[in-house]
Design a protein around this motif. Structure first.
Motif, PDB file in Angstrom:
ATOM      1  N   ASN A 188       3.432   2.180 -19.000  1.00 14.99           N
ATOM      2  CA  ASN A 188       2.022   2.292 -18.597  1.00 14.99           C
ATOM      3  C   ASN A 188       1.783   3.461 -17.632  1.00 14.99           C
ATOM      4  OD1 ASN A 188       3.329   0.979 -16.474  1.00 14.99           O
ATOM      5  ND2 ASN A 188       1.507  -0.180 -15.889  1.00 14.99           N
ATOM      6  N   LYS A 189       2.868   4.095 -17.162  1.00 13.13           N
ATOM      7  CA  LYS A 189       2.726   5.276 -16.297  1.00 13.13           C
ATOM      8  C   LYS A 189       2.916   6.575 -17.081  1.00 13.13           C
ATOM      9  CE  LYS A 189       2.145   2.742 -12.615  1.00 13.13           C
ATOM     10  NZ  LYS A 189       3.085   2.485 -11.534  1.00 13.13           N
ATOM     11  N   ALA A 190       3.233   6.469 -18.381  1.00 12.56           N
ATOM     12  CA  ALA A 190       3.603   7.663 -19.166  1.00 12.56           C
ATOM     13  C   ALA A 190       2.488   8.705 -19.223  1.00 12.56           C
ATOM     14  CB  ALA A 190       4.029   7.263 -20.575  1.00 12.56           C
ATOM     15  N   GLY A 200       3.553  -1.055  -3.374  1.00 13.81           N
ATOM     16  CA  GLY A 200       3.487  -1.246  -4.821  1.00 13.81           C
ATOM     17  C   GLY A 200       4.802  -1.832  -5.317  1.00 13.81           C
ATOM     18  N   SER A 201       4.859  -2.172  -6.595  1.00 15.02           N
ATOM     19  CA  SER A 201       6.076  -2.784  -7.146  1.00 15.02           C
ATOM     20  C   SER A 201       7.194  -1.764  -7.294  1.00 15.02           C
ATOM     21  CB  SER A 201       5.822  -3.359  -8.545  1.00 15.02           C
ATOM     22  OG  SER A 201       4.537  -3.867  -8.647  1.00 15.02           O
ATOM     23  N   THR A 202       6.817  -0.514  -7.541  1.00 10.52           N
ATOM     24  CA  THR A 202       7.805   0.512  -7.887  1.00 10.52           C
ATOM     25  C   THR A 202       8.923   0.681  -6.851  1.00 10.52           C
ATOM     26  OG1 THR A 202       6.090   1.616  -9.135  1.00 10.52           O
ATOM     27  CG2 THR A 202       8.057   2.912  -8.637  1.00 10.52           C
ATOM     28  N   PRO A 203       8.619   0.757  -5.542  1.00 11.08           N
ATOM     29  CA  PRO A 203       9.725   0.996  -4.605  1.00 11.08           C
ATOM     30  C   PRO A 203      10.535  -0.249  -4.233  1.00 11.08           C
ATOM     31  CG  PRO A 203       7.606   1.204  -3.476  1.00 11.08           C
ATOM     32  CD  PRO A 203       7.319   0.798  -4.878  1.00 11.08           C
ATOM     33  N   LEU A 263       1.607   5.308   3.517  1.00 13.72           N
ATOM     34  CA  LEU A 263       0.531   6.038   2.853  1.00 13.72           C
ATOM     35  C   LEU A 263      -0.851   5.462   3.082  1.00 13.72           C
ATOM     36  CD1 LEU A 263       2.011   6.494  -0.728  1.00 13.72           C
ATOM     37  CD2 LEU A 263       1.290   8.350   0.795  1.00 13.72           C
ATOM     38  N   ASP A 264      -0.955   4.122   2.986  1.00 18.57           N
ATOM     39  CA  ASP A 264      -2.314   3.590   2.844  1.00 18.57           C
ATOM     40  C   ASP A 264      -2.407   2.117   3.231  1.00 18.57           C
ATOM     41  OD1 ASP A 264      -0.785   2.715   0.712  1.00 18.57           O
ATOM     42  OD2 ASP A 264      -1.994   3.671  -0.839  1.00 18.57           O
ATOM     43  N   GLU A 265      -3.634   1.643   3.313  1.00 18.71           N
ATOM     44  CA  GLU A 265      -3.908   0.230   3.646  1.00 18.71           C
ATOM     45  C   GLU A 265      -5.276  -0.151   3.096  1.00 18.71           C
ATOM     46  OE1 GLU A 265      -3.253  -2.805   3.978  1.00 18.71           O
ATOM     47  OE2 GLU A 265      -2.239  -2.797   5.932  1.00 18.71           O
ATOM     48  N   LEU A 286       6.521   8.321  -2.978  1.00 21.81           N
ATOM     49  CA  LEU A 286       5.271   8.042  -3.689  1.00 21.81           C
ATOM     50  C   LEU A 286       5.528   7.216  -4.945  1.00 21.81           C
ATOM     51  CD1 LEU A 286       3.629  11.606  -3.914  1.00 21.81           C
ATOM     52  CD2 LEU A 286       3.038   9.798  -2.276  1.00 21.81           C
ATOM     53  N   GLY A 287       4.612   6.292  -5.220  1.00 15.24           N
ATOM     54  CA  GLY A 287       4.492   5.718  -6.548  1.00 15.24           C
ATOM     55  C   GLY A 287       3.318   6.452  -7.185  1.00 15.24           C
ATOM     56  N   ILE A 288       2.877   5.989  -8.326  1.00 15.82           N
ATOM     57  CA  ILE A 288       1.720   6.632  -8.960  1.00 15.82           C
ATOM     58  C   ILE A 288       0.874   5.577  -9.647  1.00 15.82           C
ATOM     59  CG2 ILE A 288       3.037   7.151 -11.076  1.00 15.82           C
ATOM     60  CD1 ILE A 288       1.410   9.800 -11.273  1.00 15.82           C
ATOM     61  N   GLY A 289      -0.431   5.722  -9.546  1.00 19.35           N
ATOM     62  CA  GLY A 289      -1.327   4.803 -10.240  1.00 19.35           C
ATOM     63  C   GLY A 289      -1.458   5.208 -11.702  1.00 19.35           C
ATOM     64  N   ALA A 331      -5.807  -3.175 -11.783  1.00 17.93           N
ATOM     65  CA  ALA A 331      -4.331  -3.100 -11.805  1.00 17.93           C
ATOM     66  C   ALA A 331      -3.713  -3.890 -10.654  1.00 17.93           C
ATOM     67  CB  ALA A 331      -3.887  -1.642 -11.745  1.00 17.93           C
ATOM     68  N   ASN A 332      -4.415  -3.946  -9.525  1.00 14.61           N
ATOM     69  CA  ASN A 332      -3.843  -4.599  -8.349  1.00 14.61           C
ATOM     70  C   ASN A 332      -4.289  -6.051  -8.187  1.00 14.61           C
ATOM     71  OD1 ASN A 332      -2.602  -2.204  -7.939  1.00 14.61           O
ATOM     72  ND2 ASN A 332      -3.667  -1.652  -6.062  1.00 14.61           N
ATOM     73  N   LYS A 333      -5.127  -6.535  -9.087  1.00 20.88           N
ATOM     74  CA  LYS A 333      -5.654  -7.900  -8.917  1.00 20.88           C
ATOM     75  C   LYS A 333      -4.568  -8.958  -9.102  1.00 20.88           C
ATOM     76  CE  LYS A 333      -7.107  -9.325 -13.489  1.00 20.88           C
ATOM     77  NZ  LYS A 333      -8.115  -9.350 -14.511  1.00 20.88           N
ATOM     78  N   ARG A 334      -3.444  -8.551  -9.745  1.00 16.86           N
ATOM     79  CA  ARG A 334      -2.381  -9.531  -9.961  1.00 16.86           C
ATOM     80  C   ARG A 334      -1.845 -10.107  -8.651  1.00 16.86           C
ATOM     81  NH1 ARG A 334      -0.116  -4.396 -10.456  1.00 16.86           N
ATOM     82  NH2 ARG A 334       2.063  -4.102  -9.836  1.00 16.86           N
ATOM     83  N   PHE A 335      -2.074  -9.405  -7.562  1.00 19.91           N
ATOM     84  CA  PHE A 335      -1.578  -9.883  -6.273  1.00 19.91           C
ATOM     85  C   PHE A 335      -2.586 -10.770  -5.537  1.00 19.91           C
ATOM     86  CE2 PHE A 335       0.427  -5.686  -7.013  1.00 19.91           C
ATOM     87  CZ  PHE A 335       1.722  -6.139  -7.188  1.00 19.91           C
ATOM     88  N   GLY A 386      -3.146   8.352 -12.202  1.00 17.31           N
ATOM     89  CA  GLY A 386      -2.586   9.520 -11.519  1.00 17.31           C
ATOM     90  C   GLY A 386      -2.830   9.535 -10.025  1.00 17.31           C
ATOM     91  N   HIS A 387      -3.302   8.397  -9.459  1.00 19.02           N
ATOM     92  CA  HIS A 387      -3.534   8.436  -8.013  1.00 19.02           C
ATOM     93  C   HIS A 387      -2.218   8.380  -7.235  1.00 19.02           C
ATOM     94  CE1 HIS A 387      -4.112   3.792  -7.974  1.00 19.02           C
ATOM     95  NE2 HIS A 387      -3.069   4.006  -7.204  1.00 19.02           N
ATOM     96  N   ILE A 388      -2.209   9.024  -6.082  1.00 17.19           N
ATOM     97  CA  ILE A 388      -1.083   8.940  -5.152  1.00 17.19           C
ATOM     98  C   ILE A 388      -1.654   8.460  -3.831  1.00 17.19           C
ATOM     99  CG2 ILE A 388       0.540  10.549  -6.216  1.00 17.19           C
ATOM    100  CD1 ILE A 388      -0.597  12.806  -4.492  1.00 17.19           C
ATOM    101  N   GLY A 389      -0.902   7.567  -3.156  1.00 14.86           N
ATOM    102  CA  GLY A 389      -1.518   6.829  -2.066  1.00 14.86           C
ATOM    103  C   GLY A 389      -2.665   6.090  -2.720  1.00 14.86           C
ATOM    104  N   PHE A 390      -3.855   6.197  -2.148  1.00 12.68           N
ATOM    105  CA  PHE A 390      -5.035   5.670  -2.836  1.00 12.68           C
ATOM    106  C   PHE A 390      -6.002   6.810  -3.118  1.00 12.68           C
ATOM    107  CE2 PHE A 390      -4.560   0.963  -1.797  1.00 12.68           C
ATOM    108  CZ  PHE A 390      -4.565   0.570  -3.131  1.00 12.68           C
ATOM    109  N   ASN A 391      -5.460   8.013  -3.295  1.00 10.32           N
ATOM    110  CA  ASN A 391      -6.308   9.171  -3.611  1.00 10.32           C
ATOM    111  C   ASN A 391      -6.662   9.131  -5.091  1.00 10.32           C
ATOM    112  OD1 ASN A 391      -6.365  10.933  -1.068  1.00 10.32           O
ATOM    113  ND2 ASN A 391      -4.202  10.393  -1.293  1.00 10.32           N
TER     114      ASN A 391
HETATM  115  C1  GLP Z   1      -1.270   1.184  -5.364  1.00 12.66           C
HETATM  116  C2  GLP Z   1      -0.724   1.984  -4.173  1.00 12.66           C
HETATM  117  C3  GLP Z   1       0.041   3.198  -4.622  1.00 12.66           C
HETATM  118  C4  GLP Z   1       1.016   2.820  -5.716  1.00 12.66           C
HETATM  119  C5  GLP Z   1       0.252   2.279  -6.912  1.00 12.66           C
HETATM  120  C6  GLP Z   1       1.157   1.888  -8.067  1.00 12.66           C
HETATM  121  O1  GLP Z   1      -2.502   1.613  -5.791  1.00 12.66           O
HETATM  122  N1  GLP Z   1      -1.763   2.398  -3.258  1.00 12.66           N
HETATM  123  O2  GLP Z   1       0.710   3.768  -3.510  1.00 12.66           O
HETATM  124  O3  GLP Z   1       1.773   3.931  -6.090  1.00 12.66           O
HETATM  125  O4  GLP Z   1      -0.441   1.123  -6.498  1.00 12.66           O
HETATM  126  O5  GLP Z   1       1.679   0.620  -7.855  1.00 12.66           O
HETATM  127  P1  GLP Z   1       2.884  -0.004  -8.643  1.00 12.66           P
HETATM  128  O6  GLP Z   1       4.111   0.617  -8.076  1.00 12.66           O
HETATM  129  O7  GLP Z   1       2.819  -1.474  -8.324  1.00 12.66           O
HETATM  130  O8  GLP Z   1       2.677   0.301 -10.065  1.00 12.66           O
END
Ligand code: GLP
Length: 239
Positions: free
Chosen positions: A199-201, A36-39, A65-67, A129-132, A162-166, A135-140
């Motif tokens: 947007n994460k608030a 994700g962008s956060t880290p 975390l995920d793929e 962890l980042g967060i969706g 949210a992820n379509k920008r990529f 509130g998702h973590i990983g892709f949970n």
């Molecule tokens: C994806 C990832 C998550 C990540 C989330 C937020 O869904 N699976 O691990 O935390 O996006 O991404 P971003 O950091 O780009 O906001």
């Protein structure tokens, strides 16, 4: 939970300092990485410190975390590709000891094998962890059982959006992902969550102040004994 509010630049530095401490105490630590962008700023700081000789990953083992399901490791939107390009290729980590769930083999054996490999390595010392926004973590995604281990999830429309920008278009965003489960994440000895932006608030408020519920998967972190949460002003604005 330790909650730290700071600027994104300082968060990257302070988070990297925690990695330095962990690796100074245990050079062969098991690190759980996130995408994700956060880290990205944190990874850039870790690369800088590594090049300056101030941190070494040479004995580290990592588990991501995920793929996305269906993307090969070479696909430029796969998380394996992301990790190699944003971190692994620029630090002294042994690629053979880096693990990302397979997006191509999501058989029960492969999924269970991921948890077994984490266990065999000795368990994750620190999970990033980042967060969706939901509130998702990983892709949970919301609704995922808190007891889940590595599994395949159907991505929600909001996550795909949210992820379509990529991707070139929403149609190319995978519909499924393989992810560490909530229990897999909770098994880590230490957890670091970073959230940036307004947007994460809402998700951060539900994570920290809300009830522990599968409706906000990150809320389970309230039950973990060692969590550090880094927030910028935007992400902390509804606390
Ligand atoms: C994806 C990832 C998550 C990540 C989330 C937020 O869904 N699976 O691990 O935390 O996006 O991404 P971003 O950091 O780009 O906001």
């Amino acid at each position: 939970m330790q909650i730290i509010v700071d600027t994104p630049q300082n968060i990257a530095k302070r988070a990297a300092a925690i990695y330095q401490e962990i690796l100074a105490a245990k050079p062969n630590a098991i690190l759980g990485f996130a995408t994700g962008s956060t880290p990205l700023d944190l990874y850039a700081e870790l690369v800088r410190l590594n090049k300056a000789g101030e941190i070494s990953f040479k004995d580290v083992t990592s588990f991501n975390l995920d793929e996305y399901v269906g993307l090969s490791p070479e696909h430029d939107q796969s998380y394996r590709y992301f990790m190699e390009h944003n971190l692994f290729n620029h630090i002294d980590i042994d690629l053979a000891r880096t693990h990302v769930p397979s997006g191509l083999d999501v058989s029960d054996e492969a999924l269970a094998g991921y948890d077994e490999a984490i266990k065999a390595a000795g368990g994750v010392d620190m999970q990033l962890l980042g967060i969706g926004i939901n509130g998702h973590i990983g892709f949970n995604e919301p609704g995922t059982p808190l007891e889940s281990l590595t599994h395949v999830v159907t991505l929600t429309e909001s996550t795909r959006e949210a992820n379509k920008r990529f991707f070139a278009s929403i149609d190319e965003v995978p519909t499924h992902a393989a992810t560490m489960g909530i229990k897999t994440v909770m098994n880590a000895r230490k957890i670091m969550l970073i959230a940036l932006g307004e947007n994460k608030a809402d998700a951060i408020r539900a994570t920290i102040k809300g009830p522990v519920t599968p409706d906000c998967p990150a809320s389970v972190l309230q039950l973990h004994p060692d969590v550090v949460v880094f927030l910028d002003e935007g992400a902390a604005s509804k606390l």
